[in-house]
Design a protein around this motif. Structure first.
Motif, short mmCIF file in Angstrom:
data_model
loop_
_atom_site.label_atom_id
_atom_site.label_comp_id
_atom_site.label_asym_id
_atom_site.label_seq_id
_atom_site.Cartn_x
_atom_site.Cartn_y
_atom_site.Cartn_z
N ASP A 265 0.84 -1.20 0.00
CA ASP A 265 0.00 0.00 0.00
C ASP A 265 0.87 1.25 0.00
OD1 ASP A 265 -2.46 1.39 0.10
OD2 ASP A 265 -2.27 1.63 2.26
N PHE A 270 -2.66 0.68 -4.12
CA PHE A 270 -3.44 1.04 -2.94
C PHE A 270 -4.31 -0.12 -2.50
CE2 PHE A 270 -3.06 5.47 -4.76
CZ PHE A 270 -2.18 5.94 -3.78
N CYS A 271 -4.47 -0.27 -1.18
CA CYS A 271 -5.40 -1.24 -0.61
C CYS A 271 -6.58 -0.49 -0.02
CB CYS A 271 -4.72 -2.07 0.48
SG CYS A 271 -3.40 -3.15 -0.12
#
Length: 336
Positions: A265, A270-271
């Motif tokens: 991330d 991105f998470c």
């Protein structure tokens, strides 16, 4: 030993030291042909005098038959339990999969999450369960070099409930409100796509390839993508992330299963939380609006795949598993 449709397109890539046994895959409703085919494969294994049998779990007859061979046995598990809505995986009865699991001397998984899930449901010592990353794949099938297309979001793979495609579709109006020319490419087949079409607020902003995607087309899709999205609501691991990394693409994935292990991330992508189209849209928009960030994340992703998941790295780890099972089961040694 692989079905013809899986192996023959890649046979030219094999080292001369590798012997390929392609076979015609039969349907489950053809039990006599299935049994005959499995018998032939078992005889080939005996004639080859294999020191180790390594099975990629999944097929009903393989799960039942190959573990019964009197050979050291290594099993690779991709998913510890069937995914919600994944009909092909559910066609293999759980009891058949369990035969292979109980017979395995060593088990390989592709994520720590799968390891812990497997340990919680099976009586196997943790020392016999090995986490080896999903191998880098996809680059060898790229026939041409395609240029990235601006503001293109790619959803790739089998379309089943657990893939969370509906949340990407719900995110589309939020994405195009910020990036009006954004396109979402959906490539893959699975369940009936009609319900997904009904969800689309702006169908003109989607490119849908609801079919089997060849390896060459797959490579081009990833090359053209700006961002790869995995809005899964449940997962163990995913082969889509290594594909994205191979082509230096940043990933937006949900925090389910083993996906956060594969997505750094803020470094390779991105998470975001699952079932949250707003968070999904924000992350995608941020990447679409910032070409420099996409490029940096993509470079980080490619660097990671080439170090942790290269064929040489994965092969070395797999050979260690083979040596381990041979040391426990037979006095022979593995020639390298």
């Amino acid at each position: 030993m692989l079905p013809e449709e899986q192996s023959l397109p890649h046979s030219s890539l094999l080292d001369p030291a590798v012997t390929l046994y392609p076979f015609a895959a039969c349907r489950l409703r053809q039990p006599l042909r299935q049994l005959s085919g499995i018998h032939k494969l078992r005889e080939q294994i005996r004639r080859f005098s294999a020191d180790v049998v390594h099975l990629q779990a999944g097929h009903f007859w393989f799960n039942i038959s190959l573990p019964l061979l009197r050979r050291p046995f290594v099993l690779t598990i991709h998913d510890s339990q069937p995914h919600p809505g994944d009909l092909p995986s559910q066609r293999t009865p759980q009891w058949a999969s369990e035969i292979a699991c109980r017979r395995a001397d060593e088990v390989i998984v592709h994520a720590e999450y799968v390891k812990q899930s497997f340990l919680a449901t099976h009586s196997i010592g943790a020392e016999h369960l090995h986490v080896i990353p999903h191998i880098k794949l996809g680059e060898e099938t790229a026939q041409t070099e395609a240029l990235e297309e601006d503001n293109t979001v790619l959803f790739f793979g089998r379309i089943w409930e657990y893939k969370g495609l509906e949340y990407l579709i719900r995110a589309e109006p939020l994405i195009t409100a910020e990036v009006p020319d954004a396109k979402i490419v959906i490539a893959g087949q699975g369940e009936d796509f009609a319900r997904y079409r009904q969800m689309m607020v702006h169908p003109e902003n989607f490119v849908v390839l609801n079919r089997y995607v060849s390896d060459a087309d797959r490579a081009e899709l990833f090359q053209r993508a700006s961002v790869v999205a995995l809005p899964y609501i449940e997962a163990s691991q995913s082969g889509v992330i290594p594909l994205a990394y191979t082509f230096s693409k940043p990933v937006v994935a949900t925090t389910v299963g083993g996906l956060p292990e594969a997505v750094d991330d803020g470094l390779t992508g991105f998470c975001v939380p699952p079932r949250d189209e707003k968070a999904l849209a924000r992350a995608i928009v941020q990447l679409l609006k910032d070409p420099a960030l996409r490029k940096r994340f993509g470079a980080n992703a490619n660097r990671r795949i080439n170090t942790e998941c290269s064929p040489a790295t994965v092969a070395k780890s797999t050979l260690e598993v083979y040596r381990r099972v041979l040391a426990r089961s037979a006095p022979k040694t593995l020639a390298v």
